[in-house]
Design an enzyme around this catalytic site. Structure first.
Site, PDB file in Angstrom:
ATOM      1  N   ARG A 188       0.812  -1.220   0.000  1.00  0.00           N
ATOM      2  CA  ARG A 188       0.000   0.000   0.000  1.00  0.00           C
ATOM      3  C   ARG A 188       0.848   1.273   0.000  1.00  0.00           C
ATOM      4  NH1 ARG A 188      -4.288  -0.963   4.726  1.00  0.00           N
ATOM      5  NH2 ARG A 188      -2.775  -2.531   5.391  1.00  0.00           N
ATOM      6  N   THR A 208       1.354 -13.165  10.976  1.00  0.00           N
ATOM      7  CA  THR A 208       2.176 -12.687  12.082  1.00  0.00           C
ATOM      8  C   THR A 208       2.649 -13.812  12.995  1.00  0.00           C
ATOM      9  OG1 THR A 208       0.115 -12.203  13.261  1.00  0.00           O
ATOM     10  CG2 THR A 208       1.191 -10.368  12.111  1.00  0.00           C
ATOM     11  N   ARG A 238      48.782  40.413 -12.071  1.00  0.00           N
ATOM     12  CA  ARG A 238      47.754  40.854 -13.001  1.00  0.00           C
ATOM     13  C   ARG A 238      48.437  41.686 -14.086  1.00  0.00           C
ATOM     14  NH1 ARG A 238      45.338  44.547  -8.183  1.00  0.00           N
ATOM     15  NH2 ARG A 238      46.673  46.375  -8.418  1.00  0.00           N
ATOM     16  N   GLU A 296     -11.996  -9.088  15.657  1.00  0.00           N
ATOM     17  CA  GLU A 296     -11.767  -8.203  14.516  1.00  0.00           C
ATOM     18  C   GLU A 296     -13.076  -7.560  14.075  1.00  0.00           C
ATOM     19  OE1 GLU A 296      -8.801  -7.371  13.519  1.00  0.00           O
ATOM     20  OE2 GLU A 296      -7.951  -8.751  14.993  1.00  0.00           O
ATOM     21  N   ASN A 327      -6.933  -3.211  20.005  1.00  0.00           N
ATOM     22  CA  ASN A 327      -5.649  -3.894  19.946  1.00  0.00           C
ATOM     23  C   ASN A 327      -4.676  -3.052  19.125  1.00  0.00           C
ATOM     24  OD1 ASN A 327      -3.550  -5.741  19.799  1.00  0.00           O
ATOM     25  ND2 ASN A 327      -4.513  -6.929  18.159  1.00  0.00           N
TER      26      ASN A 327
END
Length: 457
Positions: free
Chosen positions: A16, A79, A440, A155, A170
């Protein structure tokens, strides 16, 4: 005291983000997200840290180096599967393990330590880091039993109306009894819609075995922000920027416009320092007391002494002493060393050059690959000609020398102590001590030349 371990989850693709840069390496306030996480874990004085890497593993290992051990998750299966990859390092050890996501750059060592302390004091087998939010949509809800222990995490898609009304969520950070964690992971199933092994399933397994599952609720909601896309990255940047600026202001720094001041996470600033709007201070910069920086100034990886002023300029990878004046519109490039009371004025560029106490280059000069002594005056438009097309060469200007305006010092060359270089000179040979060097062409005026030229046309 039992040992403490950490597992950092940093193996996800991060699709994403829509970026070729691996997700956890995206910077927040100048430092990769996963580096923020590992730095805070080190402050928590853990015995061992294992970072789970997968996509972009080499890049993450290059960033973190030997600050952590590593385990490879070749295939991303959830996980729970990710934490299992650390079994060769941690399984069977007595102690407490905190599991943290590598995309939570705002989490602090204080919260990590409080989570672990409560977990051990309550003799829990699992403790979830939670927080309360006014709008919990999209988050897993913490469902507690009558004793206040965590019964389950539900969930959003699986929650009923009563559970959806729960505002405790959570955060994705957990504390486990280490032996229970790896024993329970062997019982986690992938019998779900995604076909993955989920770490929160360990809570249910612990509950089913009559073990205590607790929660530690942090009131610092911003710490729990996870970054999954560029919008969340921007929010994390602002939250951390505000936190950093507030800490500096509370420590005695005047930030005139905090909304338009950007200070990196590792910057150290003394007291009675003033930061003007539009200023960026990055990397490992150290700023002494009574200094003023800005407006519209960028400083990165520099040490700056007390009482200096840097205005509308860029200073990178250099040392700046005390009571130095830089700017406006100066550019101090890497490996420059400016001692006390040096003055670098407008439109002066300094690169890989040292200037000793009291020397000045007030305007419109380029000083590259030079060693400049004390009390040297470099006149307007003077240049150290350091590059011959193949190699860089050094210019040495000793104490008390005076370089006239519009002079070219063609390196390698030395201007000795107390010598003068006349304005407009191109110096190709060493100038002896206290000598005047004029290099110069002699001026010649041709009387009536313009009239004769006009008659020809």
């Amino acid at each position: 005291m039992s040992k403490r371990f950490a597992v950092v989850l940093a193996a996800g693709v991060g699709s994403r983000m829509k970026s070729s840069l691996y997700k956890v390496l995206h910077p927040v306030c100048g430092k990769p997200m996963v580096q923020h996480v590992v730095d805070q874990l080190h402050k928590s004085q853990l015995d061992e840290i294992v970072t789970i890497v997968g996509h972009g593993a080499e890049s993450v290992q290059e960033q973190l180096g030997d600050q952590t051990a590593y385990a490879i998750q070749g295939e991303q299966l959830g996980t729970g599967h990710a934490v299992q990859m650390a079994s060769s390092q941690l399984e069977g050890k007595q102690g407490t393990t905190v599991v943290v996501c590598g995309d939570t750059p705002l989490l602090t060592s204080e919260t990590i330590s409080q989570l672990m302390n409560q977990h051990e004091q309550e003799q829990a087998k699992v403790t979830v880091l939670t927080t309360e939010v006014e709008e919990p949509t999209g988050y897993g809800r913490i469902i507690r039993n009558e004793q206040g222990h965590v019964e389950k995490i539900v969930e959003e898609k699986d929650a009923n109306e009563t559970e959806k009304a729960v505002q405790e969520i959570n955060t994705g950070t957990y504390c486990f009894d280490n032996k229970l964690l790896f024993d329970a992971l062997k019982q986690v199933s992938n019998n779900n819609a995604q076909g993955e092994y989920y770490l929160p399933d360990v809570l249910e397994i612990a509950n089913n075995h009559g073990e205590k599952v607790a929660a530690f609720q942090t009131k610092n909601v911003s710490e729990t922000v996870g970054v999954n896309d560029r919008v969340a990255l921007s929010k994390a940047e602002k939250l951390l920027k505000d936190r950093i600026n507030e800490q500096h202001m509370r420590n005695g720094v005047s930030i005139v416009d905090p909304d338009n001041t950007y200070i990196g996470a590792d910057v150290l600033i003394g007291t009675d320092v003033t930061i003007e709007p539009g200023t960026h201070i990055k990397g490992q910069t150290r700023v002494g007391n009574y200094t003023t920086i800005g407006p519209n100034t960028e400083v990165e990886n520099c040490e700056i002494g007390e009482g200096s002023t840097i205005k509308q300029s860029v200073v990178t990878d250099s040392y700046v002493g005390s009571n130095v004046q830089i700017g406006p519109f100066a550019h101090i490039r890497p490996e420059s060393h400016l001692e006390d009371e040096v003055k670098i004025g407008n439109f002066v560029e300094v690169k890989k050059t040292s200037m000793q106490t009291g020397s000045k280059a007030s305007h419109l000069s380029y000083l590259g690959d030079a060693e400049i002594g004390s009390d040297v005056n470099v006149g307007c438009g003077s240049i150290t000609v350091n590059y011959d097309g193949r190699s860089k060469h050094k210019t040495v200007i000793e104490d008390g020398a005076f370089i006239g305006c519009n002079s070219n010092l063609v390196a390698p060359v030395k201007v000795e102590k107390g010598a003068y270089v006349a304005a407009g000179s191109t110096i190709t040979k060493n100038v002896p001590e206290k000598a005047l060097s004029i290099a110069r062409s002699r001026q010649e005026n041709k009387e009536g030349y313009v009239e004769r030229l006009n008659k020809r046309s």
